[in-house]
Scaffold this motif. Structure first.
Motif, PDB file in Angstrom:
ATOM      1  N   PRO A  60       0.840  -1.386   0.067  1.00  0.00           N
ATOM      2  CA  PRO A  60      -0.039   0.076  -0.003  1.00  0.00           C
ATOM      3  C   PRO A  60       1.032   1.072  -0.203  1.00  0.00           C
ATOM      4  O   PRO A  60       1.829   1.121   0.637  1.00  0.00           O
ATOM      5  CB  PRO A  60      -0.828  -0.190   1.423  1.00  0.00           C
ATOM      6  CG  PRO A  60      -0.736  -1.746   1.589  1.00  0.00           C
ATOM      7  CD  PRO A  60       0.507  -2.296   1.111  1.00  0.00           C
ATOM      8  N   ASP A  61       0.567   2.261  -0.735  1.00  0.00           N
ATOM      9  CA  ASP A  61       1.344   3.493  -0.871  1.00  0.00           C
ATOM     10  C   ASP A  61       2.515   3.232  -1.160  1.00  0.00           C
ATOM     11  O   ASP A  61       3.769   3.637  -0.621  1.00  0.00           O
ATOM     12  CB  ASP A  61       1.437   4.253   0.298  1.00  0.00           C
ATOM     13  CG  ASP A  61       1.511   5.834   0.587  1.00  0.00           C
ATOM     14  OD1 ASP A  61       1.418   6.206  -0.664  1.00  0.00           O
ATOM     15  OD2 ASP A  61       1.720   6.350   1.334  1.00  0.00           O
ATOM     16  N   GLY A  62       2.808   2.391  -2.045  1.00  0.00           N
ATOM     17  CA  GLY A  62       4.068   1.870  -2.694  1.00  0.00           C
ATOM     18  C   GLY A  62       4.985   3.160  -3.248  1.00  0.00           C
ATOM     19  O   GLY A  62       6.186   2.878  -3.162  1.00  0.00           O
ATOM     20  N   MET A  63       4.509   3.970  -3.675  1.00  0.00           N
ATOM     21  CA  MET A  63       5.278   5.284  -4.234  1.00  0.00           C
ATOM     22  C   MET A  63       5.918   5.611  -2.817  1.00  0.00           C
ATOM     23  O   MET A  63       7.270   6.026  -2.788  1.00  0.00           O
ATOM     24  CB  MET A  63       4.550   6.205  -4.928  1.00  0.00           C
ATOM     25  CG  MET A  63       3.949   5.766  -6.272  1.00  0.00           C
ATOM     26  SD  MET A  63       5.200   5.364  -7.472  1.00  0.00           S
ATOM     27  CE  MET A  63       5.821   7.070  -8.048  1.00  0.00           C
ATOM     28  N   LYS A  64       5.241   6.046  -2.044  1.00  0.00           N
ATOM     29  CA  LYS A  64       6.106   6.694  -0.540  1.00  0.00           C
ATOM     30  C   LYS A  64       6.834   5.626   0.083  1.00  0.00           C
ATOM     31  O   LYS A  64       8.096   6.103   0.270  1.00  0.00           O
ATOM     32  CB  LYS A  64       4.901   6.859   0.464  1.00  0.00           C
ATOM     33  CG  LYS A  64       5.459   7.350   1.699  1.00  0.00           C
ATOM     34  CD  LYS A  64       4.238   7.815   2.504  1.00  0.00           C
ATOM     35  CE  LYS A  64       4.911   8.329   3.872  1.00  0.00           C
ATOM     36  NZ  LYS A  64       3.918   8.467   5.035  1.00  0.00           N
ATOM     37  N   THR A  65       6.840   4.410  -0.304  1.00  0.00           N
ATOM     38  CA  THR A  65       7.617   3.362   0.444  1.00  0.00           C
ATOM     39  C   THR A  65       8.828   3.358  -0.514  1.00  0.00           C
ATOM     40  O   THR A  65      10.009   3.143   0.020  1.00  0.00           O
ATOM     41  CB  THR A  65       6.831   2.039   0.604  1.00  0.00           C
ATOM     42  OG1 THR A  65       5.682   2.163   1.339  1.00  0.00           O
ATOM     43  CG2 THR A  65       7.653   0.981   0.992  1.00  0.00           C
ATOM     44  N   SER A  66       8.530   3.248  -1.877  1.00  0.00           N
ATOM     45  CA  SER A  66       9.828   2.984  -2.772  1.00  0.00           C
ATOM     46  C   SER A  66      10.689   4.327  -2.711  1.00  0.00           C
ATOM     47  O   SER A  66      11.889   4.215  -2.516  1.00  0.00           O
ATOM     48  CB  SER A  66       9.312   2.820  -4.109  1.00  0.00           C
ATOM     49  OG  SER A  66       8.532   3.933  -4.767  1.00  0.00           O
ATOM     50  N   GLY A 100      14.678   4.788  -1.650  1.00  0.00           N
ATOM     51  CA  GLY A 100      15.587   5.106  -2.692  1.00  0.00           C
ATOM     52  C   GLY A 100      15.500   4.148  -4.033  1.00  0.00           C
ATOM     53  O   GLY A 100      16.275   4.066  -4.654  1.00  0.00           O
ATOM     54  N   VAL A 101      14.535   3.706  -4.154  1.00  0.00           N
ATOM     55  CA  VAL A 101      13.984   2.730  -5.472  1.00  0.00           C
ATOM     56  C   VAL A 101      13.973   3.778  -6.594  1.00  0.00           C
ATOM     57  O   VAL A 101      13.191   4.654  -6.662  1.00  0.00           O
ATOM     58  CB  VAL A 101      12.874   1.801  -5.289  1.00  0.00           C
ATOM     59  CG1 VAL A 101      12.609   1.163  -6.598  1.00  0.00           C
ATOM     60  CG2 VAL A 101      13.177   0.910  -4.048  1.00  0.00           C
TER      61      VAL A 101
END
Length: 64
Positions: free
Chosen positions: A15-21, A25-26
């Motif tokens: 969930p909320d993958g953009m924030k996690t990535s 530093g992905v």
């Protein structure tokens, strides 16, 4: 046949993958990150090569 029928997607979606990535530093996909029990990055690799899955499984077993 659809892409997913030919190529099963066996990853969990975060969930909320953009924030996690972003927090990890992905900058390219796929990026594989294994988080150790201490909450720190224990292993990280990008791309998908012929040994990627084997390497990930070995690292996970090592950390267990």
């Amino acid at each position: 046949h659809t892409f997913l029928e030919k190529h099963p997607f066996e990853y969990n979606i975060i969930p909320d993958g953009m924030k996690t990535s972003s927090s990890f530093g992905v900058s390219s996909y796929p990026t594989h990150i294994i988080i150790g029990r201490d909450g720190k990055t224990a292993y990280r690799t990008s791309g998908l090569g012929p040994t990627t899955v084997k390497d990930l499984n070995a690292k996970i077993k090592e950390l267990l």
